[in-house]
Design a protein around this motif. Structure first.
Motif, PDB file in Angstrom:
ATOM      1  N   LEU A  82      -4.805   8.456  12.271  1.00  0.00           N
ATOM      2  CA  LEU A  82      -5.215   7.048  12.314  1.00  0.00           C
ATOM      3  C   LEU A  82      -5.760   6.631  13.674  1.00  0.00           C
ATOM      4  N   LYS A  83      -5.761   7.595  14.638  1.00  0.00           N
ATOM      5  CA  LYS A  83      -6.266   7.323  15.988  1.00  0.00           C
ATOM      6  C   LYS A  83      -5.551   6.129  16.627  1.00  0.00           C
ATOM      7  N   PRO A 121       8.688  13.588  15.642  1.00  0.00           N
ATOM      8  CA  PRO A 121       7.310  13.853  16.069  1.00  0.00           C
ATOM      9  C   PRO A 121       6.538  14.747  15.098  1.00  0.00           C
ATOM     10  N   GLN A 122       7.261  15.600  14.363  1.00  0.00           N
ATOM     11  CA  GLN A 122       6.576  16.461  13.392  1.00  0.00           C
ATOM     12  C   GLN A 122       5.847  15.640  12.328  1.00  0.00           C
ATOM     13  N   VAL A 123       6.343  14.434  12.089  1.00  0.00           N
ATOM     14  CA  VAL A 123       5.709  13.550  11.109  1.00  0.00           C
ATOM     15  C   VAL A 123       4.836  12.503  11.800  1.00  0.00           C
ATOM     16  N   THR A 124       5.351  11.908  12.868  1.00  0.00           N
ATOM     17  CA  THR A 124       4.629  10.798  13.491  1.00  0.00           C
ATOM     18  C   THR A 124       3.405  11.229  14.291  1.00  0.00           C
ATOM     19  N   GLN A 125       3.439  12.424  14.899  1.00  0.00           N
ATOM     20  CA  GLN A 125       2.285  12.867  15.688  1.00  0.00           C
ATOM     21  C   GLN A 125       1.030  13.015  14.833  1.00  0.00           C
ATOM     22  N   PRO A 126       1.101  13.683  13.656  1.00  0.00           N
ATOM     23  CA  PRO A 126      -0.096  13.735  12.805  1.00  0.00           C
ATOM     24  C   PRO A 126      -0.578  12.356  12.356  1.00  0.00           C
ATOM     25  N   VAL A 127       0.352  11.413  12.205  1.00  0.00           N
ATOM     26  CA  VAL A 127      -0.037  10.051  11.825  1.00  0.00           C
ATOM     27  C   VAL A 127      -0.823   9.400  12.960  1.00  0.00           C
ATOM     28  N   ALA A 145       2.320   2.587  -0.520  1.00  0.00           N
ATOM     29  CA  ALA A 145       2.394   1.300   0.173  1.00  0.00           C
ATOM     30  C   ALA A 145       1.116   0.503  -0.050  1.00  0.00           C
ATOM     31  N   THR A 146       1.256  -0.794  -0.148  1.00  0.00           N
ATOM     32  CA  THR A 146       0.121  -1.705  -0.281  1.00  0.00           C
ATOM     33  C   THR A 146       0.233  -2.792   0.790  1.00  0.00           C
ATOM     34  N   PRO A 147      -0.883  -3.388   1.214  1.00  0.00           N
ATOM     35  CA  PRO A 147      -0.834  -4.428   2.247  1.00  0.00           C
ATOM     36  C   PRO A 147       0.008  -5.628   1.798  1.00  0.00           C
ATOM     37  N   ALA A 148       0.847  -6.103   2.692  1.00  0.00           N
ATOM     38  CA  ALA A 148       1.680  -7.265   2.385  1.00  0.00           C
ATOM     39  C   ALA A 148       0.839  -8.537   2.409  1.00  0.00           C
ATOM     40  N   LEU A 149       1.183  -9.471   1.549  1.00  0.00           N
ATOM     41  CA  LEU A 149       0.454 -10.742   1.483  1.00  0.00           C
ATOM     42  C   LEU A 149       1.010 -11.771   2.460  1.00  0.00           C
ATOM     43  N   VAL A 150       2.280 -11.646   2.799  1.00  0.00           N
ATOM     44  CA  VAL A 150       2.914 -12.585   3.730  1.00  0.00           C
ATOM     45  C   VAL A 150       3.620 -11.791   4.818  1.00  0.00           C
ATOM     46  N   ILE A 163      -0.332   3.128   7.810  1.00  0.00           N
ATOM     47  CA  ILE A 163       0.674   3.923   8.519  1.00  0.00           C
ATOM     48  C   ILE A 163       1.730   4.422   7.553  1.00  0.00           C
ATOM     49  N   CYS A 164       2.186   3.533   6.684  1.00  0.00           N
ATOM     50  CA  CYS A 164       3.243   3.900   5.743  1.00  0.00           C
ATOM     51  C   CYS A 164       2.798   5.021   4.809  1.00  0.00           C
ATOM     52  N   ASN A 165       1.598   4.921   4.301  1.00  0.00           N
ATOM     53  CA  ASN A 165       1.094   5.962   3.394  1.00  0.00           C
ATOM     54  C   ASN A 165       0.877   7.282   4.128  1.00  0.00           C
ATOM     55  N   GLN A 166       0.449   7.213   5.384  1.00  0.00           N
ATOM     56  CA  GLN A 166       0.279   8.433   6.161  1.00  0.00           C
ATOM     57  C   GLN A 166       1.617   9.089   6.471  1.00  0.00           C
TER      58      GLN A 166
END
Length: 210
Positions: free
Chosen positions: A87-88, A77-83, A160-165, A126-129
């Motif tokens: 990102l709301k 949660p220390q990492v995921t809560q700020p994410v 991280a970059t958006p996946a194409l597939v 999400i990954c970059n956050q």
């Protein structure tokens, strides 16, 4: 072998029926499943501002030994809560953590963080956050002895970059598996059906002769 071939020829419709059912099942599964996308960020964990060669060696060993424990920090949660807040997101930290995977290899201080989502841009965001929040949180994980050696940090090597597939098997692959699997099952069903027919026909032939 010729006996099996004859059985397949006599019961070709059984093979065809099973193949069709398998293909339809593959199409149904492909249409029902939600497409997910994965994005990965790569980080390098190390001690910075080390004062001596001895501290550098000891610090590197310490970081290597702690890499597996850092994987659990990534989904904490220390990492995921700020994410979630940044990102709301409407999901809980536990739900978000289920879509995050951190992995490291033995004797390496490189970590890969992979996040999944139904939208490729969201998976990347999400990954970059997560990588950014872990980067901010990791200095506090150092013990007092390690802090005396240097500063524990994580550098983002590859954002991280958006996946194409989408992740997972494609529709064409599922169809191929349906055809191959259906053919194999159909051949087995055809041979079994032929043998059962032969067993029921023998008693009838015996009664007719009698």
């Amino acid at each position: 072998m010729s006996e099996y071939w004859q059985a397949l020829r006599r019961n070709w419709y059984v093979v065809l029926a099973v193949v069709l059912v398998s293909v339809l099942a593959a199409l149904g599964y492909s249409a029902a499943r939600k497409t997910t996308y994965e994005s990965t960020a790569t980080l390098y964990v190390a001690l910075d501002r080390v004062q001596s060669v001895t501290d550098l060696a000891q610090g590197a060993g310490y970081v290597r030994d702690q890499m597996k424990s850092y994987e659990s920090v990534v989904v904490s949660p220390q990492v995921t809560q700020p994410v979630v807040d940044t990102l709301k997101l409407t999901e809980s930290t536990d739900e978000l953590a289920s879509r995050i995977k951190a992995s490291t290899t033995t004797d390496s201080t490189v970590m890969e963080i992979t996040c999944s989502a139904e939208d490729p841009q969201q998976a990347s965001d999400i990954c970059n956050q997560v990588a950014s929040q872990f980067q901010e949180h990791i200095p506090s994980l150092a013990t007092f002895e390690v802090k005396n050696m240097g500063t524990l940090k994580a550098d983002i090597l590859t954002p991280a970059t958006p996946a194409l597939v989408g992740a997972g098997p494609s529709t064409s692959l599922l169809l191929g598996l349906g055809v191959v699997g259906g053919t194999a099952l159909g051949m087995i069903a055809a041979i079994l059906a032929d043998r059962m027919r032969s067993r029921t026909e023998k008693p009838r032939s015996s009664r007719a002769i009698a």
